[in-house]
Design an enzyme around this catalytic site. Structure first.
Site, PDB file in Angstrom:
ATOM      1  N   ILE A   1       0.891  -1.156   0.000  1.00 53.38           N
ATOM      2  CA  ILE A   1       0.000   0.000   0.000  1.00 53.38           C
ATOM      3  C   ILE A   1       0.928   1.204   0.000  1.00 53.38           C
ATOM      4  O   ILE A   1       1.851   1.292   0.811  1.00 53.38           O
ATOM      5  CB  ILE A   1      -0.960  -0.004   1.212  1.00 53.38           C
ATOM      6  CG1 ILE A   1      -1.886   1.230   1.160  1.00 53.38           C
ATOM      7  CG2 ILE A   1      -0.240  -0.108   2.539  1.00 53.38           C
ATOM      8  CD1 ILE A   1      -3.003   1.199   2.203  1.00 53.38           C
ATOM      9  N   SER A   2       0.740   2.102  -0.946  1.00 51.15           N
ATOM     10  CA  SER A   2       1.697   3.184  -1.156  1.00 51.15           C
ATOM     11  C   SER A   2       1.771   4.122   0.047  1.00 51.15           C
ATOM     12  O   SER A   2       0.820   4.275   0.823  1.00 51.15           O
ATOM     13  CB  SER A   2       1.318   3.987  -2.397  1.00 51.15           C
ATOM     14  OG  SER A   2       1.490   3.230  -3.560  1.00 51.15           O
TER      15      SER A   2
END
Length: 216
Positions: A64-65
């Site tokens: 997840i960025s």
């Protein structure tokens, strides 16, 4: 049942202030970051990490960025309400949720079938409904083109011609381009059929897989 309580909303507000200090200024982006519960994308044992400004593994070799990265790309897209947006690399779905919260119509495509199925089933449960597709994102989504905006959430060795072809007149493409370890964030604008390129800071994304990306 997923819960979004006072403490978590407070942590999101702190994250928004942190992003402002790092240079994110678009109020629509900041409002979306403040609205989308990032902790919904984390297992209970890892909730303490949800509002730290860092990327985090989500399985299948993906992450997840980092919130700053999500905010940076979202800001550079210059989203307007009703924009038709193609996202290459659904991943956890967090970026898609931010775009939806900004008022975009989101078409998102994921190469990894397990991630695609997991996110397709999960996002509607938390109130977010992009159009989901499974396939080679480096080819774009020609059946649904053109798009006002295109965002690529994986590092590409080149700018896929399929994506610039599917960009509407006046549209914007944001994509990290480089090698497998580090990429330069690139923004492409299409004006009068011509492409105009800008380069920004270096980032580190997972590789874009596919025919016009890296080989799996």
């Amino acid at each position: 049942m997923l819960e979004d309580n006072y403490k978590q909303r407070g942590l999101r507000n702190k994250l928004v202030k942190n992003l402002q200090k790092k240079g994110i200024s678009d109020p629509v982006v900041l409002d979306a970051i403040g609205k989308v519960p990032r902790h919904f994308f984390f297992e209970n044992a890892l909730l303490e990490h949800a509002y730290q400004d860092k990327a985090f593994p989500i399985g299948e070799g993906q992450t997840i960025s980092q919130p700053y990265t999500v905010a940076f790309q979202s800001e550079k897209l210059e989203i307007r309400p009703g924009d038709k947006v193609l996202e290459i690399g659904t991943g956890s779905g967090y970026q898609a949720c931010i775009l939806l919260a900004m008022g975009a119509r989101v078409y998102t495509i994921e190469y990894n079938r397990k991630l695609y199925e997991t996110t397709r089933d999960f996002l509607p449960l938390i109130g977010f409904r992009p159009y989901f597709f499974h396939g080679d994102g480096s080819k774009g989504l020609p059946a649904k083109a053109p798009f006002n905006k295109i965002i690529v959430t994986a590092g590409a060795p080149i700018i896929p011609s399929a994506l610039t072809d599917q960009l509407a007149e006046g549209g914007i493409l944001i994509i990290p381009v480089g090698d497998r370890e580090s990429q330069k964030m690139v923004r492409i604008r299409k004006r009068d059929g011509r492409l105009f390129k800008e380069e920004f800071a270096n980032f580190a994304f997972v590789p874009l897989l596919g025919e016009q990306g890296w080989k799996a």
